[in-house]
Design an enzyme around this catalytic site. Structure first.
Site, PDB file in Angstrom:
ATOM      1  N   LYS A  33      -4.276-107.352 -10.467  1.00 45.04           N
ATOM      2  CA  LYS A  33      -3.615-106.203 -11.032  1.00 45.04           C
ATOM      3  C   LYS A  33      -2.520-106.352 -10.136  1.00 45.04           C
ATOM      4  O   LYS A  33      -2.401-106.466  -9.033  1.00 45.04           O
ATOM      5  CB  LYS A  33      -4.316-104.871 -10.897  1.00 45.04           C
ATOM      6  N   TYR A 238      20.943 -97.225  11.569  1.00 46.53           N
ATOM      7  CA  TYR A 238      21.134 -95.948  11.035  1.00 46.53           C
ATOM      8  C   TYR A 238      20.466 -94.980  11.876  1.00 46.53           C
ATOM      9  O   TYR A 238      19.241 -94.981  12.297  1.00 46.53           O
ATOM     10  CB  TYR A 238      20.664 -95.658   9.599  1.00 46.53           C
TER      11      TYR A 238
HETATM   12  C1  LIG Z   1      -8.476-102.622  -7.534  1.00 44.65           C
HETATM   13  C2  LIG Z   1      -9.958-102.643  -7.984  1.00 44.65           C
HETATM   14  C3  LIG Z   1     -10.745-103.444  -7.290  1.00 44.65           C
HETATM   15  C4  LIG Z   1     -10.735-104.558  -6.224  1.00 44.65           C
HETATM   16  O1  LIG Z   1     -10.638-103.897  -5.280  1.00 44.65           O
HETATM   17  P1  LIG Z   1     -10.670-104.944  -3.769  1.00 44.65           P
HETATM   18  O2  LIG Z   1     -10.846-103.895  -2.703  1.00 44.65           O
HETATM   19  O3  LIG Z   1      -9.004-105.283  -3.638  1.00 44.65           O
HETATM   20  O4  LIG Z   1     -11.526-105.878  -3.907  1.00 44.65           O
HETATM   21  C5  LIG Z   1     -12.186-103.143  -7.886  1.00 44.65           C
HETATM   22  N1  LIG Z   1     -12.434-102.567  -8.975  1.00 44.65           N
HETATM   23  C6  LIG Z   1     -11.411-101.497  -9.186  1.00 44.65           C
HETATM   24  C7  LIG Z   1     -11.965-100.419 -10.364  1.00 44.65           C
HETATM   25  C8  LIG Z   1     -10.207-101.427  -8.909  1.00 44.65           C
HETATM   26  O5  LIG Z   1      -9.297-100.485  -9.329  1.00 44.65           O
END
Ligand SMILES: *Cc1c(COP(=O)(O)O)cnc(C)c1O
Length: 340
Positions: A33, A238
């Protein structure tokens, strides 16, 4: 040609997948994702797709699923965020598998011959059915998500709850069951058929004591665009939050918060050059960061490291007061991705 780049070690990523498989004995649902956690799906996914250990991919939403199909993914794609009205046509056209976690998702899928997984909320308090899990012949997977993998007691409670649901749920025996994320791997959930892993594939350890021997796979670098001497009393950046207490040598590095270098590192973080720490002076700005380079043989055009295999995104995030997930998915498109 970018002035900042993310080097992706292809061998390390593939080895991490093998290590995760060896440790868990389960096929992997690779979580990609948010553009593969900022690393870049077009670089990561072609490495993962041919691997036998990977059975499926998971993304947050239908749009991301379509992107995966467009770059040639043929394996199953799970949509973790369910399905909303207006998305059914795309699900069918691109063969995406939604994870249903709300009665409204079911309603959207009414009369549709679309297989789906179901998410059960055993303690995450985000997505998932608390009870009344729909029984449906189209269900081909059941999942839950651990909220606090570092907390053994709470995680065990979640696992017991999930097992209770599983016993009541008479699905077909070929259903996939998935629970463990990267940190959750430590539980070796006996009744799960798959693990659902993101972070560890990219070579970042989700826990300090991590039993899987994963290899850092990412380096984040940027070029020096100016080097100069600043006289005692001269402010930097800044807001003038840093003032030279003596004559110092500074370098301006072409990386800022627009690239993904967190502004919270102002005056407290460091970059690296040939294993030397270069302290960040003053505020990190949108496109540039000033570092101190006294006694360092560095010139315009040299590459400075923000992250390397010895100083990972986990380390950088700790210094910035956040988590590696957030730092990584804020890496901007301006950062050139290079497979090495
Ligand atoms: C993002 C996510 C994962 C993966 O988690 P990691 O800690 O990156 O392995 C697994 N399950 C769900 C539902 C997630 O949202």
């Amino acid at each position: 040609m970018g002035r900042s780049r993310l080097k992706i070690n292809a061998e390390a990523i593939k080895e991490n997948v093998r290590k995760i498989y060896e440790f868990t004995g389960k096929k992997i649902i690779a979580v990609v994702k948010s553009n593969a956690y900022g690393v870049g799906i077009e670089f990561v996914v072609p490495l993962l797709e041919p691997l036998e250990e990977i059975d499926a991919f998971a993304v947050a939403c239908v749009e991301e699923g379509i992107e995966l199909r467009k770059i040639g993914v043929r394996k199953e794609i799970l949509i973790l965020g369910g399905v909303l009205k207006g998305e059914v046509k795309a699900l069918k056209e691109f063969h995406l598998t939604p994870v249903v976690s709300d009665p409204e998702h079911l309603k959207v899928l009414e009369d549709e011959n679309i297989p789906f997984h179901i998410n059960v909320d055993t303690g995450m308090g985000r997505l998932g059915f608390l009870e009344d899990i729909p029984k449906d012949p189209r269900v081909k997977g059941l999942m839950t998500h651990l909220s606090s993998p570092a907390d053994r007691e709470f995680s065990m409670r979640q696992l017991r709850k999930f097992e209770g649901f599983l016993k009541k749920f008479i699905g077909n025996s070929r259903m996939s069951i998935h629970v463990e994320s990267s940190a959750g791997l430590i539980y070796k959930v006996p009744f799960a058929t798959h693990v659902r892993v993101g972070l560890a594939i990219y070579g970042e350890k989700p826990l300090k004591e991590y039993p899987v021997d994963i290899k850092p796979a990412l380096s984040f670098e940027a070029q020096v665009i100016s080097v100069k001497r600043l006289p005692k009393g001269h402010p930097v950046s800044y807001g003038r939050t840093f003032v030279a207490q003596r004559d110092i040598r500074t370098a301006v590095v072409a990386v800022g918060y627009a690239d993904g270098l967190m502004k919270t590192l102002s005056n407290r973080g460091y970059l690296l050059f040939k294993n030397k720490k270069l302290p960040i002076l003053g505020a990190v700005t949108m496109d540039m960061t000033v570092v101190q380079v006294d006694g360092v043989n560095i010139k315009v055009g040299d590459w400075v490291e923000i992250v390397n295999p010895k100083r990972t995104f986990v380390d950088l995030a700790r210094d910035a007061g956040t988590i590696p997930y957030e730092v990584m998915c804020n890496l901007s498109p301006r950062v050139e991705r290079v497979i090495v």
